[in-house]
Design a protein around this motif. Sequence first.
Motif, PDB file in Angstrom:
ATOM      1  N   SER A 362     -33.884  -5.390   8.397  1.00 48.76           N
ATOM      2  CA  SER A 362     -32.770  -6.065   9.056  1.00 48.76           C
ATOM      3  C   SER A 362     -32.840  -7.575   8.901  1.00 48.76           C
ATOM      4  CB  SER A 362     -32.728  -5.667  10.531  1.00 48.76           C
ATOM      5  OG  SER A 362     -31.459  -5.948  11.102  1.00 48.76           O
ATOM      6  N   ALA A 363     -31.955  -8.260   9.614  1.00 50.64           N
ATOM      7  CA  ALA A 363     -31.837  -9.709   9.500  1.00 50.64           C
ATOM      8  C   ALA A 363     -32.999 -10.400  10.193  1.00 50.64           C
ATOM      9  CB  ALA A 363     -30.515 -10.168  10.118  1.00 50.64           C
ATOM     10  N   GLY A 364     -33.513 -11.454   9.569  1.00 57.41           N
ATOM     11  CA  GLY A 364     -34.596 -12.214  10.149  1.00 57.41           C
ATOM     12  C   GLY A 364     -35.626 -12.601   9.112  1.00 57.41           C
ATOM     13  N   SER A 365     -36.712 -13.169   9.576  1.00 52.61           N
ATOM     14  CA  SER A 365     -37.737 -13.697   8.687  1.00 52.61           C
ATOM     15  C   SER A 365     -38.697 -12.612   8.213  1.00 52.61           C
ATOM     16  CB  SER A 365     -38.533 -14.793   9.410  1.00 52.61           C
ATOM     17  OG  SER A 365     -39.452 -15.397   8.534  1.00 52.61           O
ATOM     18  N   LEU A 366     -39.071 -12.673   6.949  1.00 48.74           N
ATOM     19  CA  LEU A 366     -40.087 -11.771   6.407  1.00 48.74           C
ATOM     20  C   LEU A 366     -41.466 -12.399   6.571  1.00 48.74           C
ATOM     21  CD1 LEU A 366     -38.648 -10.325   3.069  1.00 48.74           C
ATOM     22  CD2 LEU A 366     -38.586  -9.343   5.364  1.00 48.74           C
ATOM     23  N   ILE A 367     -42.426 -11.583   6.984  1.00 50.89           N
ATOM     24  CA  ILE A 367     -43.816 -12.014   7.105  1.00 50.89           C
ATOM     25  C   ILE A 367     -44.589 -11.345   5.976  1.00 50.89           C
ATOM     26  CG2 ILE A 367     -45.803 -12.180   8.648  1.00 50.89           C
ATOM     27  CD1 ILE A 367     -43.850 -11.697  10.987  1.00 50.89           C
ATOM     28  N   GLY A 368     -44.482 -11.917   4.785  1.00 54.19           N
ATOM     29  CA  GLY A 368     -45.140 -11.373   3.609  1.00 54.19           C
ATOM     30  C   GLY A 368     -44.376 -10.228   2.967  1.00 54.19           C
ATOM     31  N   MET A 369     -44.705  -9.943   1.726  1.00 50.60           N
ATOM     32  CA  MET A 369     -44.255  -8.752   1.014  1.00 50.60           C
ATOM     33  C   MET A 369     -45.462  -8.223   0.240  1.00 50.60           C
ATOM     34  SD  MET A 369     -40.404  -9.753  -0.310  1.00 50.60           S
ATOM     35  CE  MET A 369     -39.939  -8.024  -0.552  1.00 50.60           C
ATOM     36  N   THR A 370     -45.404  -6.981  -0.175  1.00 53.31           N
ATOM     37  CA  THR A 370     -46.569  -6.382  -0.828  1.00 53.31           C
ATOM     38  C   THR A 370     -47.000  -7.172  -2.059  1.00 53.31           C
ATOM     39  OG1 THR A 370     -45.124  -4.891  -2.088  1.00 53.31           O
ATOM     40  CG2 THR A 370     -46.043  -4.055  -0.006  1.00 53.31           C
ATOM     41  N   ASN A 371     -46.036  -7.775  -2.751  1.00 54.48           N
ATOM     42  CA  ASN A 371     -46.352  -8.531  -3.958  1.00 54.48           C
ATOM     43  C   ASN A 371     -46.273 -10.041  -3.743  1.00 54.48           C
ATOM     44  OD1 ASN A 371     -43.571  -8.485  -3.613  1.00 54.48           O
ATOM     45  ND2 ASN A 371     -43.148  -8.673  -5.797  1.00 54.48           N
ATOM     46  N   MET A 372     -46.141 -10.463  -2.490  1.00 52.33           N
ATOM     47  CA  MET A 372     -46.052 -11.895  -2.174  1.00 52.33           C
ATOM     48  C   MET A 372     -46.896 -12.178  -0.940  1.00 52.33           C
ATOM     49  SD  MET A 372     -42.006 -12.716  -2.768  1.00 52.33           S
ATOM     50  CE  MET A 372     -41.211 -12.456  -4.356  1.00 52.33           C
ATOM     51  N   GLN A 373     -48.167 -12.491  -1.167  1.00 51.75           N
ATOM     52  CA  GLN A 373     -49.075 -12.743  -0.060  1.00 51.75           C
ATOM     53  C   GLN A 373     -49.380 -14.230   0.120  1.00 51.75           C
ATOM     54  OE1 GLN A 373     -50.695 -10.105   2.260  1.00 51.75           O
ATOM     55  NE2 GLN A 373     -48.588  -9.706   1.595  1.00 51.75           N
ATOM     56  N   ASP A 374     -48.776 -15.087  -0.700  1.00 47.54           N
ATOM     57  CA  ASP A 374     -48.886 -16.531  -0.486  1.00 47.54           C
ATOM     58  C   ASP A 374     -47.715 -17.012   0.365  1.00 47.54           C
ATOM     59  OD1 ASP A 374     -51.237 -16.842  -1.957  1.00 47.54           O
ATOM     60  OD2 ASP A 374     -50.120 -16.916  -3.841  1.00 47.54           O
ATOM     61  N   LYS A 375     -46.515 -16.652  -0.047  1.00 48.14           N
ATOM     62  CA  LYS A 375     -45.312 -16.962   0.721  1.00 48.14           C
ATOM     63  C   LYS A 375     -44.150 -16.163   0.139  1.00 48.14           C
ATOM     64  CE  LYS A 375     -43.785 -20.980  -1.973  1.00 48.14           C
ATOM     65  NZ  LYS A 375     -43.370 -22.397  -1.903  1.00 48.14           N
TER      66      LYS A 375
END
Length: 451
Positions: A362-375
């Motif tokens: 849903s809408a809002g901020s992402l706290i990491g992604m599986t392939n993005m652990q820096d930002k």
Amino acid sequence: MLQSYIYLHVLLSFLTLLHHVQCSSSQAPVPKYQPLPPLREQALLQDTWTRERLSIVPSILKKWGVDAWLMSQREYAEDTVFWSLKPATSFSARRRTVILFLAEPLPGLSSHLYSWIDNTPLVWEELSALLELHDPTKIAVNADDEISFSSGMHAGEMALVREKLGKELAGRLVVEKMVAVEVVATMVEGKLGWYRKLQETAWAMISEAFSEDVIEPGRTSTEDIEWWLREKILQMNYSTWFHPSVNILGPKPLFESPPSGKSNVINYGDLLHVDFGVTALGMNTDTQHMAYVLYPGETESDIPQGYLDGLKKANRLQDIVKSNMKIGLTGNQILKSSLKQMRSEGIEGKVYSHPIGDWGHSAGSLIGMTNMQDKVPVLGDLPLLKNTYYSVELTAEHFVPEINATMNFYLEEDVYWIEDEKRWEWVWGRQEKFHLIHSRAGQGFRVQNAG
């Protein structure tokens, strides 16, 4: 006298055992299926929640510095936000559906919301007249180039809006991405009771799927369980926003595994994983749990200690992430602080948590992604908003001596914001013990090592 003492001792032992059972039950209640109300009652509930949401839109407009918010869409070409604002009995936009919110109506004009369902020039005449009357400086439109919830106005519709409003009014159109994001992200208070019921139902489905009632080692496959869950969802009159995923865990991470479709047969000693969510009443859940398949004659005490320690480590990582979710920080800031604390405690893993609610992602901020652990670009730079639901999704690595390999332990649970206490809490609970698949009598026996 001796008999009385023995009787008293047995009674006290029984009462102590009963106390422990009651305490255990209060700490880990058994999830129960929560039937949905009749469709008419569901519609009344949803429309009540929508009215609550509509009432807070003006305050959101003021917060982000815009005077009005304009949406225009046609049937089957709806703005993304339309689905969060529509009546429960609307299944699409009709004709041309135009919606205008005002941050501050003029004195004597109490309404902050105007809408038109029309396919004649009259809609543009009335809209232009209303805008000229209120004279807003900034009119927000959903035309962001990155965020789906803030980019719902179709290109053709946007061109027409500019043409019909004329150069002067069209010059006041602005893109403020956080308006649509916060409107969709904000979960009104009335939803929580039913959201808990949805989450409990998801737990109940997982508990039944991961049991000897459904799984027969040596015969049942992971694909069988996925389709069993789909059928169970339909039986309960729920739906889902993604196909369930069931896997047998091993040293290789799930993200590196081949695409699903290969049917793996479940056997004794397997550690199972499920990614599962249900949809109802305009809300979505997202849960990841694990289960252990006991050999015949085994009990919970026979689970390999390495698995138990891995689950405990994943629980600790949940606590770390939840404690770092500070309102106002960006997802990237939360990710950085969570990973720093995780590593300072000797834990390796990944964090990839996301907002949930009206949509699964849903809408809002992402706290990491599986392939993005820096930002995470763009979405990770959004601020964490209160009064939202989040899926705390992550994996913790742990070396399992029993198999002489490092494994990933995956967990995901939904949380909600408690405004009075300024903290996040689990919607229904979190997994702290494996689901157990026992063996039915006569299903087989454990082969002992020779020698």
